[in-house]
Design an enzyme around this catalytic site. Structure first.
Site, short mmCIF file in Angstrom:
data_model
loop_
_atom_site.label_atom_id
_atom_site.label_comp_id
_atom_site.label_asym_id
_atom_site.label_seq_id
_atom_site.Cartn_x
_atom_site.Cartn_y
_atom_site.Cartn_z
N PRO A 134 -56.86 79.15 34.01
CA PRO A 134 -55.21 80.02 34.17
C PRO A 134 -54.68 80.40 33.03
O PRO A 134 -53.82 79.60 32.83
CB PRO A 134 -54.46 79.26 35.29
CG PRO A 134 -54.92 77.93 35.61
CD PRO A 134 -56.17 78.05 34.65
N ASP A 138 -53.98 77.35 28.01
CA ASP A 138 -54.83 76.95 30.36
C ASP A 138 -53.09 77.07 30.50
O ASP A 138 -52.60 75.83 29.38
CB ASP A 138 -55.29 76.54 29.34
CG ASP A 138 -55.89 75.29 30.99
OD1 ASP A 138 -55.19 75.58 31.96
OD2 ASP A 138 -56.94 74.71 31.14
N HIS A 139 -52.85 77.03 30.90
CA HIS A 139 -51.29 77.03 32.20
C HIS A 139 -51.71 75.70 32.58
O HIS A 139 -50.67 75.56 32.42
CB HIS A 139 -51.62 77.91 32.84
CG HIS A 139 -50.02 78.29 32.62
ND1 HIS A 139 -48.61 77.20 32.64
CD2 HIS A 139 -48.29 79.26 33.59
CE1 HIS A 139 -47.97 77.71 32.33
NE2 HIS A 139 -47.68 78.90 33.13
N ARG A 140 -52.95 75.04 32.58
CA ARG A 140 -52.66 73.66 33.50
C ARG A 140 -52.43 72.66 32.17
O ARG A 140 -51.99 71.44 33.18
CB ARG A 140 -54.15 73.55 33.69
CG ARG A 140 -54.55 74.43 34.52
CD ARG A 140 -56.06 74.41 35.18
NE ARG A 140 -56.80 74.06 33.89
CZ ARG A 140 -58.05 74.17 34.13
NH1 ARG A 140 -59.22 73.43 34.58
NH2 ARG A 140 -59.49 74.38 33.10
#
Length: 540
Positions: A336, A512-514
């Site tokens: 994401p 990476d939004h994680r």
């Protein structure tokens, strides 16, 4: 009678049978392919472990099989199985047989050499066949990791006696590739031309036996199982297709290009009586939109016949292009991604760089702005260590790196590659500038080694030499961040109450939004701008 079953095929289970390559009554030899299986990740042929006559086939296209599933019943023709043949060929001491794993005299085991830190790398192509005569340095297999593909060359010349890997296998340094009868060594039993397949009069004849495709020639074609499957679906005789891949291997592009040329073999099954096709009318529903197909894990939209509209040409993608397509598609689907934009005032930095350009030139390299960007990124990674981490496979932990290796996207004639500059934090500006020039030259000449592409912590993609105002770079997974750079712009700004001309560098950080949240990314990007605003900040 001998039952032939599916051998060990790794961790695959319930794999689709997409092709049955033999008929009842066929006379087969050791290593002749019996069926083709296809999983989500690979296609593979299952070879015969011994020779004989096919008495009964126990599976059909569409069945799902696993290790131990019954394929067919074989009438033994007196040809020993692979294990028996290997055992009988071993030298014996007295009455005790030698170890079964010891190769026969004149046979060499060819194994995967040192391939850097890569482990469990996928085999995407097997480039030789049993019986091929190869020379030293001829390519044997192609491996593909997340970041690169590599051909494994043969260290010796000779004749391929047995292949020990298949497409979809995962190998590491020391894995056995094949057995090779080395040049000058006594050969085993002289090979004979394969006997033609015979069809029992009591067995039903397959519908495609009237096709003009020669099954023996088709089977011996230098093409992967997936390419052979496509050729069968299109009715194309592979023996008539010229391969453009390594060592004359037939690629999917070769098959589709042959089809576009109109030379398609049409099978002639027994005539059937069919209802006439309905005449199109205003009430006839429109044909559905082209369906998406899945090839190698990447979905493409089925193309219409563009030749109806004008001249076309099918151009094969480069190997780098094909690898990039798979890697970027996988990254887009699994990571994401969000991009944060900011700007840095690099007026003083550019003035300092300009003062050193002539000195660097005299030393044989260029001092580019990218070198300063690399040092600024390292400063940011130290201040915001999540950007120097990787998400563990369990999705619940972070692997925190304590080193600083920066990947630099390089534009080459074959596509984009990302070589890695190691230990950027320990090197000075001139040392980095020289190394950057050297590795970029190697990339453009196609001379990068596997080690040059490994170990990156964070990447930089710079389009400043080309143009543009901004863009959203894709995270080079398993990294969690990437910096995108476009051309710096001169801009009038108010500073200390005066209107001044400043050089502004756009910054685009995708993450990476994680692992990274928006506030953390904004602070990281602002820190980059701070470091770049004054070259003295690089030593803080």
């Amino acid at each position: 009678m001998k039952e032939i079953k599916v051998p060990d095929i790794g961790n695959f289970s319930d794999v689709n049978v997409i092709e049955v390559l033999v008929n009842v009554g066929d006379t087969i030899k050791i290593d002749d392919p019996l069926i083709t299986l296809e999983s989500d990740k690979a296609s593979m042929d299952i070879p015969a472990p011994q020779g004989g006559v096919v008495e009964a086939i126990k599976i059909k296209v569409g069945d799902k099989v696993s290790e131990g599933s019954l394929i067919l019943v074989l009438k033994d023709a007196g040809e020993p199985s692979l294990n028996v043949a290997a055992a009988e060929a071993q030298p014996k001491v007295g009455n005790a047989p030698a170890e079964a794993t010891k190769p026969v005299a004149g046979i060499k085991e060819i194994k995967v050499p040192d391939i850097g830190n890569f482990k469990e790398v996928s085999v995407i192509e097997v480039l030789v066949h049993v019986g091929d005569v190869i020379k030293p340095e001829d390519s044997l297999i192609t491996l593909e990791s997340d970041k690169a593909s590599m051909d494994i060359p043969s260290p010796k010349g000779g004749k391929v006696k047995e292949i020990k890997v298949a497409v979809g296998d995962k190998v590491s340094e020391g894995s056995l590739i094949l057995l090779l009868e080395v040049e000058g060594a006594a050969s085993d039993t002289p090979s004979t031309a394969p006997s033609p397949s015979t069809v029992s009069t009591s067995a039903p004849v397959a519908a495609n036996t009237a096709s003009t495709i020669n099954d023996d020639d088709f089977r011996r074609a230098h093409a992967s199982p997936s390419v052979r499957r496509i050729a069968r679906e299109l009715g194309i005789d592979l023996s008539k297709v010229k391969g453009t891949g390594l060592n004359g291997r037939i690629t999917e592009q070769d098959v589709r290009g042959f089809q576009a040329g109109g030379s398609v073999v049409v099978s002639t099954p027994a005539p059937v009586v069919a209802a006439p096709a309905p005449t199109p009318s205003a009430s006839t529903p429109a044909a559905p939109a082209p369906a998406a197909n899945n090839m190698g894990g990447i979905q493409f939209i089925t193309q219409p016949d563009w030749s109806k509209f004008g001249a076309v040409e099918t151009v094969p993608m480069s190997r780098i292009g094909k690898l990039s397509a798979k890697h970027l598609h996988r990254a887009w689907l699994t990571v994401p991604q969000v991009t944060h934009f900011d700007e840095a005032d690099i007026t003083e930095l550019e003035a300092y760089r300009s003062s050193l350009k002539d000195k660097a030139k005299a030393m044989g390299f260029n001092l580019t702005p990218l070198v300063f960007m690399m040092k600024a990124v390292v400063a940011g990674l130290k201040e915001f260590p999540k950007f120097n981490s990787a998400l563990a496979d369990d999705g619940e932990n972070l692997i925190q790196r304590k080193f600083y290796n920066i990947g630099i996207a390089v534009d080459t004639p074959d596509g984009l590659v990302v070589p890695v500059i190691k230990d950027v934090d320990r090197k000075g500006l001139f040392e980095l500038a020289r190394e950057l020039g050297d590795i970029s030259k190697k990339a453009r000449e196609g001379k990068l080694k596997s080690n040059d592409l490994q170990g990156g912590c964070f990447s930089i993609s710079s389009l400043g030499g080309i143009g543009g105002t901004n863009f959203t770079p894709l995270v080079n997974a398993p990294e969690v961040g990437i910096l995108g750079l476009t051309r710096a712009q001169e801009r009038l700004m108010r500073k200390n109450g005066e209107i001044v001309d400043r050089l502004i560098q756009p910054l685009a950080v995708s993450y990476d939004h994680r692992v990274i949240d928006g506030a953390y990314a904004a602070r990281f990007t602002a820190h980059l701008a701070f470091v770049l605003s004054d070259v003295r900040n690089l030593i803080l």
